[in-house]
Design a protein around this motif. Structure first.
Motif, mmCIF file in Angstrom:
data_model
loop_
_atom_site.group_PDB
_atom_site.id
_atom_site.type_symbol
_atom_site.label_atom_id
_atom_site.label_comp_id
_atom_site.label_asym_id
_atom_site.label_seq_id
_atom_site.Cartn_x
_atom_site.Cartn_y
_atom_site.Cartn_z
ATOM 1 N N HIS A 56 33.688 48.010 76.593
ATOM 2 C CA HIS A 56 34.431 47.881 75.336
ATOM 3 C C HIS A 56 34.360 49.210 74.605
ATOM 4 N N ILE A 57 35.523 49.744 74.221
ATOM 5 C CA ILE A 57 35.582 51.008 73.490
ATOM 6 C C ILE A 57 35.633 50.707 71.995
ATOM 7 N N LYS A 58 34.734 51.309 71.250
ATOM 8 C CA LYS A 58 34.665 51.063 69.808
ATOM 9 C C LYS A 58 35.798 51.799 69.084
ATOM 10 N N ARG A 59 36.960 51.180 69.068
ATOM 11 C CA ARG A 59 38.128 51.788 68.422
ATOM 12 C C ARG A 59 38.221 51.455 66.934
ATOM 13 N N PHE A 60 37.509 50.448 66.492
ATOM 14 C CA PHE A 60 37.589 50.051 65.091
ATOM 15 C C PHE A 60 36.322 50.487 64.375
ATOM 16 N N CYS A 61 36.474 51.346 63.384
ATOM 17 C CA CYS A 61 35.311 51.868 62.665
ATOM 18 C C CYS A 61 35.352 51.383 61.223
ATOM 19 N N HIS A 62 34.169 51.206 60.664
ATOM 20 C CA HIS A 62 34.027 50.653 59.322
ATOM 21 C C HIS A 62 33.191 51.599 58.473
ATOM 22 N N SER A 63 33.609 51.774 57.252
ATOM 23 C CA SER A 63 32.849 52.544 56.273
ATOM 24 C C SER A 63 32.861 51.761 54.966
ATOM 25 N N PRO A 64 32.017 52.146 53.995
ATOM 26 C CA PRO A 64 32.011 51.404 52.727
ATOM 27 C C PRO A 64 33.370 51.352 52.040
ATOM 28 N N SER A 65 34.240 52.335 52.339
ATOM 29 C CA SER A 65 35.517 52.416 51.630
ATOM 30 C C SER A 65 36.723 51.983 52.457
ATOM 31 N N ALA A 66 36.572 51.890 53.790
ATOM 32 C CA ALA A 66 37.760 51.615 54.606
ATOM 33 C C ALA A 66 37.393 51.066 55.976
ATOM 34 N N ARG A 67 38.388 50.409 56.587
ATOM 35 C CA ARG A 67 38.309 49.987 57.989
ATOM 36 C C ARG A 67 39.478 50.647 58.693
ATOM 37 N N GLU A 68 39.200 51.383 59.766
ATOM 38 C CA GLU A 68 40.241 52.160 60.419
ATOM 39 C C GLU A 68 40.166 52.009 61.937
ATOM 40 N N CYS A 81 11.785 48.440 75.532
ATOM 41 C CA CYS A 81 12.291 47.082 75.367
ATOM 42 C C CYS A 81 13.496 46.904 76.283
ATOM 43 N N HIS A 82 13.439 45.895 77.154
ATOM 44 C CA HIS A 82 14.542 45.626 78.074
ATOM 45 C C HIS A 82 15.458 44.553 77.480
ATOM 46 N N ASP A 83 16.762 44.775 77.584
ATOM 47 C CA ASP A 83 17.746 43.833 77.053
ATOM 48 C C ASP A 83 18.829 43.571 78.087
ATOM 49 N N ALA A 84 19.233 42.321 78.185
ATOM 50 C CA ALA A 84 20.344 41.949 79.053
ATOM 51 C C ALA A 84 21.666 42.202 78.326
ATOM 52 N N PHE A 85 22.733 42.440 79.102
ATOM 53 C CA PHE A 85 24.051 42.600 78.497
ATOM 54 C C PHE A 85 25.119 42.011 79.422
ATOM 55 N N LEU A 86 26.215 41.599 78.810
ATOM 56 C CA LEU A 86 27.399 41.140 79.548
ATOM 57 C C LEU A 86 28.534 42.147 79.442
ATOM 58 N N ASP A 87 28.446 43.046 78.498
ATOM 59 C CA ASP A 87 29.415 44.141 78.362
ATOM 60 C C ASP A 87 28.730 45.288 77.643
ATOM 61 N N LEU A 88 29.313 46.468 77.745
ATOM 62 C CA LEU A 88 28.788 47.642 77.064
ATOM 63 C C LEU A 88 29.807 48.090 76.024
ATOM 64 N N SER A 89 29.360 48.274 74.778
ATOM 65 C CA SER A 89 30.219 48.776 73.705
ATOM 66 C C SER A 89 29.941 50.259 73.529
ATOM 67 N N LEU A 90 30.895 51.079 73.929
ATOM 68 C CA LEU A 90 30.688 52.527 73.928
ATOM 69 C C LEU A 90 31.399 53.184 72.749
ATOM 70 N N PRO A 91 30.697 54.090 72.056
ATOM 71 C CA PRO A 91 31.316 54.807 70.939
ATOM 72 C C PRO A 91 32.152 55.980 71.433
ATOM 73 N N ILE A 92 33.171 56.304 70.679
ATOM 74 C CA ILE A 92 33.904 57.555 70.874
ATOM 75 C C ILE A 92 33.160 58.630 70.076
ATOM 76 N N PRO A 93 32.800 59.755 70.703
ATOM 77 C CA PRO A 93 32.057 60.788 69.973
ATOM 78 C C PRO A 93 32.767 61.176 68.674
ATOM 79 N N ALA A 94 31.989 61.429 67.637
ATOM 80 C CA ALA A 94 32.552 61.687 66.305
ATOM 81 C C ALA A 94 33.542 62.845 66.304
ATOM 82 N N HIS A 95 33.273 63.888 67.096
ATOM 83 C CA HIS A 95 34.177 65.045 67.076
ATOM 84 C C HIS A 95 35.485 64.769 67.817
ATOM 85 N N LYS A 96 35.585 63.588 68.436
ATOM 86 C CA LYS A 96 36.833 63.189 69.103
ATOM 87 C C LYS A 96 37.555 62.075 68.325
ATOM 88 N N HIS A 97 37.085 61.757 67.125
ATOM 89 C CA HIS A 97 37.719 60.706 66.330
ATOM 90 C C HIS A 97 39.105 61.155 65.858
#
Length: 211
Positions: free
Chosen positions: A105-117, A30-46
């Motif tokens: 875009h670097i995904k600096r804001f993470c969400h879980s059922p209990s918190a936003r950090e 499936c091909h998708d167009a984008f205007l920006d890329l949202s990249l995750p920080i690897p979990a072991h580097k959180h």
């Protein structure tokens, strides 16, 4: 309209998502167009605000995480038309067409059922010569290298923060801090690496973009 087309022309790229059935090997794309890329920080580097430690992550590691193969299994198993049933599958995102102006875009804001950090991981990124070749789909030519033109920064945390930017001025090739109504000379080398949130890169082969 014409304005929208100009935005697509400057920032538009394309990626491909490939799902491969592990039972029969059939692939679906499936091909998708984008205007920006949202990249995750690897979990072991959180690193979170309360951790009070410094850990560095290279931008290339964020791209590697974004383009890594993901296994679809358990509740997320893929329905394969060839097998006529649900089966384990791999999924991978790769770039097909890179834009003249790459917005990361670097995904600096993470969400879980209990918190936003907010993640305060230090980000190491190239000022010149960003190479997207390793993250292109098979058979796609690697684009020319990219050079950094601006960095949007977020200072603060989930309780409150402020955005400002560092921008490269084209005529004198110097960096400037743009903070509300204040513009002053700045340096990338003294930047707090936990603050970069959005990076703006320009392809060397692309014409200059005037906004």
């Amino acid at each position: 309209g014409g304005g929208y087309s100009s935005v697509i022309g400057a920032f538009g790229g394309q990626m491909v998502s490939t799902i491969t059935c592990q039972a029969c090997g059939q692939r679906s794309q499936c091909h998708d167009a984008f205007l920006d890329l949202s990249l995750p920080i690897p979990a072991h580097k959180h690193v979170k605000e309360a951790d009070r430690q410094r850990v560095s992550c290279a931008l290339s590691e964020c791209f590697e995480e974004f383009t890594a193969q993901e296994m679809l299994e358990g509740d997320d198993m893929y329905y394969c038309d060839h097998c006529r049933g649900r089966s384990r599958a791999s999924k991978q995102l790769l770039l097909v067409q890179a834009p003249p102006v790459l917005v990361v875009h670097i995904k600096r804001f993470c969400h879980s059922p209990s918190a936003r950090e907010k993640l305060t991981t230090d980000l190491d990124f190239p000022e010149t010569g960003l190479d997207l070749g390793p993250f292109m789909a098979h058979g796609m030519p690697a684009p020319d290298l990219y050079d950094l033109k601006a960095v949007a920064l977020h200072v603060g945390g989930m309780g409150g923060g402020h955005y400002h930017a560092l921008c490269l001025k084209s005529d004198d090739r110097a960096w400037y801090s743009c903070n509300d109504s204040t513009v002053r000379p700045a340096s990338l080398h003294t930047l707090d690496r936990s603050q970069p949130y959005i990076l703006f890169y320009h392809n060397r082969a692309a014409p200059a973009v005037v906004c």
